[in-house]
Design an enzyme around this catalytic site. Sequence first.
Site: not given
Length: 831
Positions: A495, A592
């Site tokens: 991320e 995710e």
Amino acid sequence: MAVRRPRRGAAAPPSRSSRRPCRLPGGRAGAAMGRAALLPLLLVAAAGRAGVSAAGGPEVRSLRGSWWLANGNGSVVLRGEVPGCVHTALHRRGLIQDPYYRFNDVTYRWISLDNWTYSRTFKTRFDDRKWQKVNLVFEGVDTVAQILINNITLGRTDNMFNRYSFDITSVIKEVNFVEVRFLSAVSYAAEQSRCHKAYSIPPACPPPVQKGECHANFIRKEQCSFSWDWGPSFPTQGIWKDVRIEAYNHYHLIYFSLTSFFEKSAQQWSLEIESIFDVVSSKPIAGLVTVNIPKLQTQQTFSVKLQPGEGSIVLLVNINKSSTVEAWWPNGHGKQTGYNMTTTFIMEAGYQIEKSSKAYFRTVELVQEPIPGSPGLSFYFRINGRPIFIKGSNWIPADSFQDRVTYDTLWLLLKSAADANMNALRVWGGGVYEQDEFYDICDEIGIMIWQDFMFACALYPTDQYYLESVRAEVSHQVRRLKSHPSIILWSGNNENEAAIASNWFSIPYADREVYIKDYVMLYVKNIREIVLTEDKSRPFIASSPTNGLESVKEGWLSQNPYDTHYGDTHFYDYSNDCWNWTVYPKTRFASEYGFQSWPSFSTIEKVSSTEDWSYTSNFSLHRQHHENGNDQMLQQIGHHFKLPQSTDPIKKFKDTIYLTQVMQAQCIKTETEFYRFSQSEIIRGEGHTMGALYWQLNDIWQAPSWASLEYGGKWKLLHYFAQNFFAPLLPVAYEDKGVLYIYGVSDLHVDHKLTLRASVSQQDDIYIFVLQTTAIAPFVSLDVGSIKGRFSDNGFLMTEQKKVVVFYPWEPTGVEELEKSLTLTSLVDVV
Ligand code: BMA
């Protein structure tokens, strides 16, 4: 506190000034090695000789076992196991309670703030004078330490993910005293941040709800050990992997790896064998290397020359074309065939080495190409030429204390993943590169691994010293892991592309360039470059989520890394009704997504006391590390279920736990089915989804989280659901006019006069539960408390009078014990 003194006084605390220089003096002893001596190779003949280990090989003296352990001022002294850490040592000696009990993560903060020293004496069982080189090798030091032998400083460590080898040839004696003087990881990280004066590198601290430590991004250590939104802060100190003395003459094999390739045009499998040596002779050493794979009737001999110093030799073995090579396949797609192989080094000087290993053959491609009718690019994996839908979850460290993660722990969790029809896991970048056994098991049971490098949810420094450390880490980890066919992808971080693109840390626009430059420097110019040099057998992406090739085109940082037309996405939405599939992104690859639930009462019970057993207790708030997490779960439950109202507080707590699990299972089932369903369609330019990895597989402790496996391995209802929604053949009843129907889950008219009965019987090693109901029972949950094992099904809708469920125990148990522990809950039991 029971305190014993070491035999030698030398475990006294190292003297340290309170303000240290920004860089620790003394240099780093290197895990990093050059690849200076890549040798031209000559194929000699296919004359096989069985390998024999002649005398004169290296001596290895393990330094595992009991060491002395002392805190900074010497007031606490005890024995501690190596590999291990301070927390486990204190706990084992009864000096502290279970660190996971109640609020102990905060109570025991002092342990990580202190500076501990590990020490021991050891005798060399061999005559050290007869060796040209003697090394003290640490496979893993956690993290910042000064290493001394016989009061001489050998060097320092500051990267948990590196391997450190110190040359002790001139200082080793018959009896030796070795010390590892740690500095608190928390103080080190704070100091490094203070010293980084040019500009700040966010985030400074985790959100208060996590009760964690600051500046994790300034230390090369398991990032979640400073706390996470599902985990406690335990920034451990210790020697967490093997430590040993290695003595050798002439040459020594340090790394040995295999990677397979398939040449389409020639229909030829080949194996690349890389061996990295330390050559201590002053002259080159010539010899023969024979590679033998009997089952594939492949044997080749190469003549090689090892140059003085550290370097590698690379051999390319072509597999006999008249043998049929069975490829390695992921779970559910075929067998995980591996071939026994021996590699024998017969060198003119010194001894022979015979390496036994397993050769696997599989190819992997990450396909990013135009899709008809859709802007953007595809993002899917082709394994052995076949497109594979990736089904699975995300892996986090299985414990805050890595020394408690045994082979059995790993086996149980990974086998549970395979049993739930998963074929892949992502080793998430905020944890650790897992131990060898983790990847061995994945190879064996066909779990593909998306392997992140250990950087997560933060920006990172890129000064020269830091980069050198990362470079050494990356070479070491790639060399250690690249033989595993289970690993299908290297990914730079978790991320961090998104963190810059979406400006998580409120960086003023004018300063953005500095951080972008750092980003490219770290993940592209360093990590990527090393990975591509070390391993040409699998793809690399710089981040997750990313737009893949589109991110590359935009300078490695896309404006919107969550774009559904490219790469992978992470998606979380806690406020919308999760049964409403229209809220989900029709992405190319869902790497995710998730919803929280509470672990079962039997798991919570072990680390709490009676006053904690309510949803709003201090304990329940303390264990929740995600802002508003407990409320979000209730809100999500409220969309479809009545919230528990019992006047009995424990019953109310248990009902709530049950409903959080029902909700989580149902939400992720809906979302996963949506992703699987989107595989074969393009709607308004979106679709062609080829992966569903929900967040998260496992837990680090007993707390509410996104996991489907509780700490200890118990299956939550979600994991039973996963078995079904990941089933190879999935009966999904969707209508395409904007309405989604999921069988048997919504608006059921349930008979409140329902009676559910359970009889248990044994058959060999398994137990048969026969359930009988007088009415339809939704979300039937069987729970046998702390008895370890799993059911064949759980959380199901019971529409027939009778249902048979099998219990597979993980430990010996009996009918009586099971009957006593069994509780049956269905939606109608919630009051
Ligand atoms: C993802 C992960 C983790 C986190 C999870 C749940 O973004 O990468 O950082 O634990 O969300 O919030």
